[in-house]
Structure formats: C-alpha cells, structure tokens
Design a protein around this motif. Structure first.
Motif, PDB file in Angstrom:
ATOM      1  N   ARG A  17     165.003  51.681  40.742  1.00 52.73           N
ATOM      2  CA  ARG A  17     163.882  52.624  40.740  1.00 52.73           C
ATOM      3  C   ARG A  17     162.651  52.023  40.059  1.00 52.73           C
ATOM      4  NH1 ARG A  17     163.935  58.782  38.263  1.00 52.73           N
ATOM      5  NH2 ARG A  17     162.582  59.727  39.826  1.00 52.73           N
ATOM      6  N   ARG A  21     155.886  53.520  42.145  1.00 51.68           N
ATOM      7  CA  ARG A  21     156.300  54.843  42.594  1.00 51.68           C
ATOM      8  C   ARG A  21     155.171  55.589  43.309  1.00 51.68           C
ATOM      9  NH1 ARG A  21     160.827  53.424  43.037  1.00 51.68           N
ATOM     10  NH2 ARG A  21     161.628  55.535  43.290  1.00 51.68           N
ATOM     11  N   LEU A  26     156.675  53.957  47.918  1.00 50.82           N
ATOM     12  CA  LEU A  26     157.930  54.670  48.155  1.00 50.82           C
ATOM     13  C   LEU A  26     158.288  54.671  49.637  1.00 50.82           C
ATOM     14  CD1 LEU A  26     157.448  57.698  45.742  1.00 50.82           C
ATOM     15  CD2 LEU A  26     159.122  55.860  45.493  1.00 50.82           C
ATOM     16  N   TRP A  40     166.557  56.444  46.003  1.00 52.37           N
ATOM     17  CA  TRP A  40     165.539  56.815  45.011  1.00 52.37           C
ATOM     18  C   TRP A  40     164.204  57.101  45.690  1.00 52.37           C
ATOM     19  CZ3 TRP A  40     166.304  58.810  40.619  1.00 52.37           C
ATOM     20  CH2 TRP A  40     167.282  58.359  39.726  1.00 52.37           C
ATOM     21  N   ARG A  43     164.213  60.406  47.403  1.00 53.65           N
ATOM     22  CA  ARG A  43     164.151  61.509  46.448  1.00 53.65           C
ATOM     23  C   ARG A  43     162.749  61.685  45.881  1.00 53.65           C
ATOM     24  NH1 ARG A  43     167.391  62.166  40.732  1.00 53.65           N
ATOM     25  NH2 ARG A  43     165.443  61.359  39.898  1.00 53.65           N
ATOM     26  N   ASP A  44     162.119  60.581  45.516  1.00 55.58           N
ATOM     27  CA  ASP A  44     160.811  60.654  44.870  1.00 55.58           C
ATOM     28  C   ASP A  44     159.689  61.008  45.843  1.00 55.58           C
ATOM     29  OD1 ASP A  44     162.044  60.067  42.516  1.00 55.58           O
ATOM     30  OD2 ASP A  44     161.464  57.961  42.475  1.00 55.58           O
ATOM     31  N   THR A  74     164.874  66.149  50.888  1.00 53.30           N
ATOM     32  CA  THR A  74     163.432  65.991  50.704  1.00 53.30           C
ATOM     33  C   THR A  74     162.666  66.622  51.863  1.00 53.30           C
ATOM     34  OG1 THR A  74     163.708  63.980  49.400  1.00 53.30           O
ATOM     35  CG2 THR A  74     161.561  64.311  50.430  1.00 53.30           C
TER      36      THR A  74
END
Length: 207
Positions: A17, A21, A26, A40, A43-44, A74
């Motif tokens: 991760r 970001r 991403l 990850w 999700r982010d 998501t």
C-alpha cells in the motif's frame, strides 16, 4: 528444537500500500502484478468517483476472488451511473460467476438501479430479462411487485414469466391476482406456469 518465526502477513499487505494514493496512481495499481496491491487500490478508490469505469474494466478480467470482492464493494459504495452501467454490462458476460456477482451488487443499489429496471426487463435478450428478475428478488424497492406484474402481463417468453411468477409467490399481494390468472391462461399449455401461478395465488397477501 528452535522455533522458526514465520513472517507476518500484515507487513506484506502494508508494503503493497506504499505506492502513491492519488486517484490516478490507484487506478494504475489496479493492473499491478501483486494481487494485494490491486486489492488495496480497489479499496482506496472508494473516494475516487472517476474510477468507476476502470474498476468495472478490471472486474471483467480479475482472477483473484478477494480482489473481485473488493472491486464489487467499491463499485457498490460508489453507486454512480457509470458503476451501475458497468454492472449491467457484466450481466451480458459469458462468465456465470461475474453475472452472479453483478446481480448481487445491483441488489444493493435499489435507488440507482430503479430508473433502468423497466429498460432491463424489456431487453431483447431473454436471458438478461431473467437476470433482471433475479435482481428484483432482493431489491428493496416499493415498485418490485409492479415491475413483476408488468413482466407477466407483457413478456412473451415462458422462462421470463416463470421467473417472475416464482418471485410473485414470495413478494406478491392481492394486486397481482388478476395478472397471475391471465398468465396462467396465456400459458395454458405450460405445466410449470400453471403450477407456479397456482402456488403464487395461494400465497398472495393483503396489502
């Protein structure tokens, strides 16, 4: 005998991760070779509405179940028109698992799915119309019975009507009675429709 300390899984996940970001980074990480990094990223991306199209595209080719689950979560949280349209497109996939995942995700988006439900139930593809009825099974929306009644009144395909009659047996009220009688007469030579309609008629509840 000395114990050999095993490496913890969590540090590996956290290391995956550490990439930038921001939304663009991403989205790029959705194609990383490491499935943990992809998970990850998926999700982010919940905070990046512009990522819905990329998430859908990744979903169609993702082989890792855990990554697919996060992508679907998501997309459900985003719930925007692009996400919903992408899920609808997944209903046309030859991948049965992907179709089922899309159905489950759409069932969690009643307000976003409702505006397109009549269009789905009128799609030229009878299989997609059946999938649309399957979505209604767990779609918490006040128009579910109305849509099902329209299906059994108008759809020419016996399997689509059969799916709708089955569901009316679970959610139908007395408002569906006349339509159930009509579909039973329309498919008088189809034993299953007669059976399912009689079963549904016996289960109708008062509004």
């Amino acid at each position: 005998m000395a114990l050999i300390k095993t490496q913890s899984v969590e540090p590996v996940a956290e290391e995956s991760r550490q990439a930038p970001r921001d939304c663009a980074s991403l989205i790029a990480s959705l194609t990383a070779t490491d499935p943990i990094a992809r998970r990850w990223a998926a999700r982010d991306l919940v905070d990046c509405p512009e990522a819905a199209a990329a998430l859908v595209e990744r979903l169609k080719q993702e082989s890792e179940v855990s990554v697919r689950e996060v992508i679907l979560t998501t997309l459900t949280n985003l719930g925007d028109p692009v996400a919903v349209a992408g899920l609808v497109d997944c209903l046309r996939s030859e991948d049965a698992a992907l179709r089922n995942e899309a159905i489950e995700a759409m069932q969690k988006l009643p307000d976003a799915v409702a505006p397109m439900m009549r269009e789905l139930l009128a799609d030229p593809d009878s299989d997609l119309r059946i999938f649309a009825v399957n979505i209604l099974e767990s779609l918490c929306h006040p128009e579910v019975e109305t849509w099902l009644i329209e299906v059994i009144d108008r759809d020419p395909h016996v399997n689509v009507c059969g799916a709708a009659v089955d569901l009316l047996g679970e959610v139908g009220t007395l408002n569906a009675r006349e339509s159930l009688l009509r579909v039973k007469a329309r498919f008088a030579n189809e034993p299953y429709i007669r059976f399912a309609a009689d079963l549904a008629l016996g289960r109708l509840r008062e509004t």
